[in-house]
Design an enzyme around this catalytic site. Structure first.
Site, mmCIF file in Angstrom:
data_model
loop_
_atom_site.group_PDB
_atom_site.id
_atom_site.type_symbol
_atom_site.label_atom_id
_atom_site.label_comp_id
_atom_site.label_asym_id
_atom_site.label_seq_id
_atom_site.Cartn_x
_atom_site.Cartn_y
_atom_site.Cartn_z
ATOM 1 N N ARG A 241 65.570 34.678 21.161
ATOM 2 C CA ARG A 241 64.949 34.644 19.821
ATOM 3 C C ARG A 241 64.552 33.231 19.382
ATOM 4 O O ARG A 241 64.318 32.987 18.199
ATOM 5 C CB ARG A 241 65.861 35.286 18.768
ATOM 6 C CG ARG A 241 66.063 36.782 18.965
ATOM 7 C CD ARG A 241 66.548 37.437 17.680
ATOM 8 N NE ARG A 241 66.676 38.872 17.854
ATOM 9 C CZ ARG A 241 67.813 39.501 18.118
ATOM 10 N NH1 ARG A 241 68.933 38.796 18.254
ATOM 11 N NH2 ARG A 241 67.844 40.804 18.247
ATOM 12 N N LYS B 44 50.474 26.315 18.169
ATOM 13 C CA LYS B 44 49.981 27.546 18.791
ATOM 14 C C LYS B 44 50.563 27.665 20.193
ATOM 15 O O LYS B 44 50.482 26.741 20.997
ATOM 16 C CB LYS B 44 48.452 27.548 18.869
ATOM 17 C CG LYS B 44 47.768 27.834 17.542
ATOM 18 C CD LYS B 44 46.266 27.971 17.745
ATOM 19 C CE LYS B 44 45.568 28.347 16.451
ATOM 20 N NZ LYS B 44 44.101 28.502 16.634
ATOM 21 N N GLU C 286 37.221 18.322 23.187
ATOM 22 C CA GLU C 286 37.969 18.568 21.952
ATOM 23 C C GLU C 286 37.912 17.343 21.036
ATOM 24 O O GLU C 286 37.860 17.480 19.806
ATOM 25 C CB GLU C 286 39.424 18.935 22.268
ATOM 26 C CG GLU C 286 39.605 20.302 22.911
ATOM 27 C CD GLU C 286 39.449 21.459 21.926
ATOM 28 O OE1 GLU C 286 39.284 21.212 20.709
ATOM 29 O OE2 GLU C 286 39.493 22.623 22.379
ATOM 30 N N LYS D 188 43.503 16.471 13.806
ATOM 31 C CA LYS D 188 44.124 17.786 13.960
ATOM 32 C C LYS D 188 45.417 17.882 13.156
ATOM 33 O O LYS D 188 45.665 18.907 12.500
ATOM 34 C CB LYS D 188 44.403 18.081 15.435
ATOM 35 C CG LYS D 188 45.006 19.474 15.626
ATOM 36 C CD LYS D 188 44.967 19.976 17.040
ATOM 37 C CE LYS D 188 45.436 21.428 17.094
ATOM 38 N NZ LYS D 188 45.397 21.995 18.458
ATOM 39 N N GLU E 280 46.557 28.960 9.808
ATOM 40 C CA GLU E 280 45.138 29.256 9.975
ATOM 41 C C GLU E 280 44.622 30.307 8.994
ATOM 42 O O GLU E 280 43.926 31.249 9.356
ATOM 43 C CB GLU E 280 44.852 29.697 11.428
ATOM 44 C CG GLU E 280 43.399 29.557 11.824
ATOM 45 C CD GLU E 280 43.166 29.779 13.310
ATOM 46 O OE1 GLU E 280 42.488 28.939 13.918
ATOM 47 O OE2 GLU E 280 43.660 30.789 13.840
ATOM 48 N N ARG F 162 42.149 25.297 8.587
ATOM 49 C CA ARG F 162 42.467 25.136 10.011
ATOM 50 C C ARG F 162 41.397 25.783 10.889
ATOM 51 O O ARG F 162 41.232 25.422 12.058
ATOM 52 C CB ARG F 162 43.848 25.708 10.324
ATOM 53 C CG ARG F 162 44.247 25.528 11.792
ATOM 54 C CD ARG F 162 45.705 25.762 12.039
ATOM 55 N NE ARG F 162 46.021 25.670 13.463
ATOM 56 C CZ ARG F 162 47.242 25.475 13.940
ATOM 57 N NH1 ARG F 162 48.262 25.353 13.111
ATOM 58 N NH2 ARG F 162 47.453 25.399 15.232
ATOM 59 N N ASN G 163 38.166 25.645 15.066
ATOM 60 C CA ASN G 163 37.569 26.654 15.931
ATOM 61 C C ASN G 163 36.099 26.370 16.238
ATOM 62 O O ASN G 163 35.458 27.152 16.949
ATOM 63 C CB ASN G 163 37.694 28.041 15.282
ATOM 64 C CG ASN G 163 39.131 28.519 15.246
ATOM 65 O OD1 ASN G 163 39.890 28.323 16.182
ATOM 66 N ND2 ASN G 163 39.519 29.137 14.136
ATOM 67 N N HIS H 150 34.544 27.309 19.579
ATOM 68 C CA HIS H 150 35.484 28.157 20.300
ATOM 69 C C HIS H 150 35.122 29.639 20.322
ATOM 70 O O HIS H 150 35.554 30.356 21.222
ATOM 71 C CB HIS H 150 36.892 27.985 19.721
ATOM 72 C CG HIS H 150 37.557 26.717 20.153
ATOM 73 N ND1 HIS H 150 37.053 25.474 19.823
ATOM 74 C CD2 HIS H 150 38.679 26.491 20.875
ATOM 75 C CE1 HIS H 150 37.853 24.538 20.344
ATOM 76 N NE2 HIS H 150 38.834 25.131 20.982
ATOM 77 N N HIS I 29 35.261 30.488 23.979
ATOM 78 C CA HIS I 29 36.236 31.400 24.568
ATOM 79 C C HIS I 29 35.547 32.537 25.320
ATOM 80 O O HIS I 29 36.071 33.030 26.331
ATOM 81 C CB HIS I 29 37.162 31.965 23.489
ATOM 82 C CG HIS I 29 38.288 31.054 23.132
ATOM 83 N ND1 HIS I 29 38.946 31.120 21.925
ATOM 84 C CD2 HIS I 29 38.882 30.047 23.827
ATOM 85 C CE1 HIS I 29 39.893 30.193 21.896
ATOM 86 N NE2 HIS I 29 39.864 29.538 23.034
ATOM 87 N N HIS J 180 38.932 24.636 30.116
ATOM 88 C CA HIS J 180 38.789 24.997 28.706
ATOM 89 C C HIS J 180 37.825 24.069 27.982
ATOM 90 O O HIS J 180 36.971 24.524 27.207
ATOM 91 C CB HIS J 180 40.158 24.960 28.031
ATOM 92 C CG HIS J 180 40.101 25.169 26.543
ATOM 93 N ND1 HIS J 180 39.817 26.388 25.962
ATOM 94 C CD2 HIS J 180 40.278 24.298 25.502
ATOM 95 C CE1 HIS J 180 39.822 26.274 24.652
ATOM 96 N NE2 HIS J 180 40.097 25.016 24.345
#
Length: 359
Positions: free
Chosen positions: A109, A131, A173, A223, A233, A237, A241, A244, A248, A262
């Site tokens: 956990r 993330k 980035e 960032k 987000e 935030r 993106n 992206h 993506h 990426h």
């Protein structure tokens, strides 16, 4: 989420020892991938603070950012005596920090973890912001959670282990951060001699590496400022993106053809989304053209045809940012003028893909 400390290390061993001391633990584990274990683990393996640590390795590249790799990490943590008080240190690129962060967030956990990103991409993007996750059923980062590392330690000494393509992957980035920040930062980025980072001239590399370290710090600060304001987000935030939504889709598409890094996918996505910004939100054409020219010069183009558009469009419909059936974009009205929650028609998206191929 717990606050996250990000440190640009002047002395990696000192910074790491301090970070470990700040996390009470009964057992220490290191997660690497096979490439990182060969190239980067020798840099730190002799550190006193890491003596007695158990090392877990997984396959390299994004093709191993899977449920099977995650299960292997869980199994090794359990087999080697991990408890809920164990500390995990992720040493590697974004695949390792994403998957390792998710493994730490879910084992017993949740256990503490530290990220030591070894690629430029991971330094400016994947390891910062909380993330974590894995790819699932052909979709990027489909399963994961938000959970900050206790500490992220950035050391530019690892940049010497990178080839040109991995330097460029991270730089995409940084370019995105410049676009959402201010014109001064953007100008510096599109004029930086990125090819000098591949030089064999040690003095020239050191000169440009020092400049890149300062630019890296500026990029991480962008960032950090945004994720601190909006950790989950819900609003601003989403600025991160930019590039992206289309990026993506390119990345997922490439998984079934010739996989791409990426950052290359983000760069290609920026071309399309800056075009959409120009026709929809008034982004200046000259700045769009200058940025696109930089991308085409350094990143080239991923070969796609008109026949691939429906597949790419379908992949965009699965993006996690979408709402009410609409594909959601972050666009720009200008450098630093962020327009979140923008939509585009299929025709406009196809037009942007035409521009990517031919513009």
């Amino acid at each position: 989420m717990n606050p996250q400390k990000v440190e640009i290390a002047e002395n990696l061993e000192t910074s790491l020892a301090s970070a470990i001391e700040g996390c009470e633990h009964d057992k220490l584990f290191i997660l690497t991938d096979n490439t990182t274990r060969e190239l980067c683990w020798p840099v730190v393996s002799g550190y006193t603070c890491l003596q007695g640590a158990e090392v877990i390795s997984i396959g390299a590249t994004d093709t191993h950012k899977t449920l099977d790799s995650l299960a292997h990490v869980w199994e090794e943590l359990g087999r080697l005596g991990g408890t809920r008080h164990t500390l995990l240190i992720n040493i590697g690129g974004g695949m390792v920090t994403d998957l390792g962060g998710f493994a730490a967030s879910t084992f017993k956990r949740g256990i503490n973890y530290i990220n030591i990103p070894t690629t430029l991409l991971a330094m400016v993007d994947a390891s910062v912001g909380g993330k974590t996750g894995i790819n699932f059923r052909g979709l990027k980062n489909e399963i994961g959670v938000f959970n900050n590392a206790a500490t992220v330690i950035l050391s530019t000494q690892f940049l010497r282990t990178l080839d040109r393509e991995n330097i460029l992957s991270g730089y995409a980035e940084m370019l995105k951060h410049g676009l959402i920040s201010n014109e001064e930062m953007w100008v510096e980025l599109v004029n930086f001699d990125i090819d000098a980072m591949s030089t064999t001239d040690s003095s020239l590399f050191t000169l440009h590496s020092s400049l890149l370290q300062r630019m890296l710090a500026d990029s991480v600060a962008v960032k950090q400022r945004i994720v601190t304001e909006d950790p989950l987000e819900h609003g601003i935030r989403k600025a991160l993106n930019l590039g992206h939504t289309v990026g993506h889709a390119f990345e997922s598409f490439a998984l079934n053809h010739t996989p791409i890094l990426h950052g290359y996918a983000v760069a290609f996505g920026l071309v399309c989304e800056l075009y959409l910004s120009t026709i929809k939100t008034g982004f200046p054409t000259d700045k769009m053209r200058q940025t696109v020219s930089f991308i085409h010069e350094h990143y080239g183009r991923m070969p796609i045809t008109c026949d691939d558009y429906p597949i790419l469009f379908e992949l965009m419909t699965h993006d996690k940012k979408n709402t009410a059936g609409s594909i959601n974009f972050t666009l720009l009205g200008g450098i630093g003028d962020i327009r979140i929650n923008q939509t585009a028609t299929k025709e406009e998206i196809y037009e942007a893909l035409d521009f990517y191929r031919e513009g």
